[in-house]
Design an enzyme around this catalytic site. Sequence first.
Site, PDB file in Angstrom:
ATOM      1  N   ARG A  64      34.924  46.005  30.731  1.00 18.33           N
ATOM      2  CA  ARG A  64      35.797  44.920  31.183  1.00 18.33           C
ATOM      3  C   ARG A  64      35.965  44.948  32.700  1.00 18.33           C
ATOM      4  O   ARG A  64      35.944  43.905  33.362  1.00 18.33           O
ATOM      5  CB  ARG A  64      37.154  45.044  30.487  1.00 18.33           C
ATOM      6  CG  ARG A  64      38.087  43.879  30.758  1.00 18.33           C
ATOM      7  CD  ARG A  64      39.200  43.835  29.720  1.00 18.33           C
ATOM      8  NE  ARG A  64      40.086  42.709  29.968  1.00 18.33           N
ATOM      9  CZ  ARG A  64      41.333  42.818  30.420  1.00 18.33           C
ATOM     10  NH1 ARG A  64      41.853  44.007  30.643  1.00 18.33           N
ATOM     11  NH2 ARG A  64      42.063  41.748  30.621  1.00 18.33           N
ATOM     12  N   HIS A  68      34.920  41.845  35.041  1.00 17.55           N
ATOM     13  CA  HIS A  68      35.917  41.165  35.869  1.00 17.55           C
ATOM     14  C   HIS A  68      35.597  41.280  37.359  1.00 17.55           C
ATOM     15  O   HIS A  68      35.960  40.394  38.136  1.00 17.55           O
ATOM     16  CB  HIS A  68      37.314  41.730  35.573  1.00 17.55           C
ATOM     17  CG  HIS A  68      37.915  41.195  34.313  1.00 17.55           C
ATOM     18  ND1 HIS A  68      39.250  40.852  34.201  1.00 17.55           N
ATOM     19  CD2 HIS A  68      37.374  40.932  33.106  1.00 17.55           C
ATOM     20  CE1 HIS A  68      39.490  40.407  32.981  1.00 17.55           C
ATOM     21  NE2 HIS A  68      38.365  40.450  32.291  1.00 17.55           N
ATOM     22  N   ASP A  69      34.936  42.358  37.741  1.00 18.21           N
ATOM     23  CA  ASP A  69      34.522  42.470  39.141  1.00 18.21           C
ATOM     24  C   ASP A  69      33.400  41.481  39.443  1.00 18.21           C
ATOM     25  O   ASP A  69      33.474  40.698  40.398  1.00 18.21           O
ATOM     26  CB  ASP A  69      34.054  43.899  39.429  1.00 18.21           C
ATOM     27  CG  ASP A  69      33.557  44.064  40.871  1.00 18.21           C
ATOM     28  OD1 ASP A  69      34.241  43.562  41.792  1.00 18.21           O
ATOM     29  OD2 ASP A  69      32.503  44.684  41.066  1.00 18.21           O
ATOM     30  N   GLY A  74      30.841  38.412  42.735  1.00 20.36           N
ATOM     31  CA  GLY A  74      29.654  39.209  42.500  1.00 20.36           C
ATOM     32  C   GLY A  74      30.054  40.662  42.309  1.00 20.36           C
ATOM     33  O   GLY A  74      31.226  41.029  42.401  1.00 20.36           O
ATOM     34  N   ASP A  76      30.752  43.500  43.641  1.00 21.65           N
ATOM     35  CA  ASP A  76      30.993  44.052  44.980  1.00 21.65           C
ATOM     36  C   ASP A  76      32.191  44.992  45.050  1.00 21.65           C
ATOM     37  O   ASP A  76      32.607  45.387  46.143  1.00 21.65           O
ATOM     38  CB  ASP A  76      31.198  42.915  45.985  1.00 21.65           C
ATOM     39  CG  ASP A  76      32.470  42.117  45.720  1.00 21.65           C
ATOM     40  OD1 ASP A  76      33.074  42.271  44.634  1.00 21.65           O
ATOM     41  OD2 ASP A  76      32.871  41.335  46.604  1.00 21.65           O
ATOM     42  N   SER A  78      35.202  44.406  44.682  1.00 19.39           N
ATOM     43  CA  SER A  78      36.410  43.828  45.292  1.00 19.39           C
ATOM     44  C   SER A  78      37.618  43.934  44.377  1.00 19.39           C
ATOM     45  O   SER A  78      38.764  43.855  44.837  1.00 19.39           O
ATOM     46  CB  SER A  78      36.164  42.369  45.682  1.00 19.39           C
ATOM     47  OG  SER A  78      35.706  41.600  44.583  1.00 19.39           O
ATOM     48  N   ASN A  93      43.786  40.604  35.376  1.00 18.52           N
ATOM     49  CA  ASN A  93      43.379  41.970  35.709  1.00 18.52           C
ATOM     50  C   ASN A  93      44.494  43.001  35.568  1.00 18.52           C
ATOM     51  O   ASN A  93      44.262  44.191  35.816  1.00 18.52           O
ATOM     52  CB  ASN A  93      42.830  42.019  37.143  1.00 18.52           C
ATOM     53  CG  ASN A  93      41.507  41.312  37.272  1.00 18.52           C
ATOM     54  OD1 ASN A  93      40.738  41.224  36.310  1.00 18.52           O
ATOM     55  ND2 ASN A  93      41.214  40.785  38.460  1.00 18.52           N
ATOM     56  N   PRO A 163      37.180  33.590  32.888  1.00 20.88           N
ATOM     57  CA  PRO A 163      37.475  32.746  31.726  1.00 20.88           C
ATOM     58  C   PRO A 163      38.816  33.135  31.114  1.00 20.88           C
ATOM     59  O   PRO A 163      39.067  34.317  30.853  1.00 20.88           O
ATOM     60  CB  PRO A 163      36.312  33.051  30.765  1.00 20.88           C
ATOM     61  CG  PRO A 163      35.230  33.615  31.623  1.00 20.88           C
ATOM     62  CD  PRO A 163      35.933  34.356  32.721  1.00 20.88           C
ATOM     63  N   HIS A 193      33.468  42.559  24.452  1.00 18.87           N
ATOM     64  CA  HIS A 193      34.862  43.003  24.430  1.00 18.87           C
ATOM     65  C   HIS A 193      35.251  43.593  23.079  1.00 18.87           C
ATOM     66  O   HIS A 193      36.249  44.297  22.971  1.00 18.87           O
ATOM     67  CB  HIS A 193      35.804  41.832  24.751  1.00 18.87           C
ATOM     68  CG  HIS A 193      35.789  41.399  26.184  1.00 18.87           C
ATOM     69  ND1 HIS A 193      34.675  40.907  26.805  1.00 18.87           N
ATOM     70  CD2 HIS A 193      36.776  41.381  27.118  1.00 18.87           C
ATOM     71  CE1 HIS A 193      34.959  40.608  28.064  1.00 18.87           C
ATOM     72  NE2 HIS A 193      36.220  40.882  28.279  1.00 18.87           N
ATOM     73  N   THR A 194      34.484  43.291  22.021  1.00 16.39           N
ATOM     74  CA  THR A 194      34.884  43.731  20.697  1.00 16.39           C
ATOM     75  C   THR A 194      34.642  45.217  20.454  1.00 16.39           C
ATOM     76  O   THR A 194      34.965  45.721  19.376  1.00 16.39           O
ATOM     77  CB  THR A 194      34.167  42.915  19.601  1.00 16.39           C
ATOM     78  OG1 THR A 194      32.746  43.090  19.708  1.00 16.39           O
ATOM     79  CG2 THR A 194      34.490  41.442  19.725  1.00 16.39           C
TER      80      THR A 194
END
Length: 229
Positions: A64, A68-69, A74, A76, A78, A93, A163, A193-194
């Site tokens: 995850r 999410h990053d 991209g 990176d 962040s 997040n 999303p 995710h499952t």
Amino acid sequence: MAVVLGASVLLLTLLCIAVVPSHGALQVGFYRGKCNGTDVEAAIRSVVAARFGRDRSIVPALLRLHFHDCFVRGCDASILLDGSGTEKTAPPNLSVRGYDLIDQAKTELESRCPGVVSCADIIAVATRDAVVLGGGSQYTYAVQTGRRDGVVSLASEAIRNLPGDSFSASQAIAAFEAKGLNASYMVWLLGGHTVGVTHCSFIRNRLYSYNGSGKPDPTMDPALVNLLR
């Protein structure tokens, strides 16, 4: 779980290719010979294995975090940046985990070759290692490295790009297409995710009183509604 992990491997590879910022060509073995004799990927793998040994939920946690990053600016790193209004503070997040493992691996590598290995590459390699530990060596894949860490991190971009749990299928498809990923890839990556868990708070309204109607979401398969209830 095996099917999900296999799909996750494919999609994580594609996700990195599709949305990683272009700062130069990535390559397998980018750090070979650049860390004072240290095998960078082996060092990261050791950190991940130690955590997996006492907490197997690190597999979905890193999947995850990596997703999410990558989905914002991209791949990176962040998402790791602290501060007011950074990606880390965005609502999607707030429940992301695994930051401490990345910090641990980074600290270990900084002690051996300061300023060489990016956090972005640590996330990518650590996620691969977690997937392999969770599913077996058949799920291994080579990670191209050489990413640079981002210095811009905005919660607003995370909110806009990730999303949402209330997205319709068409909205989710559009979000993935904007990253160069088609509907099949969307299903596989979201399905990754499952290997973890979800929370009832994300789906309760669709099961019992969709938009205050007192009835379940009419677009859901009634058999799935009953199963989830």
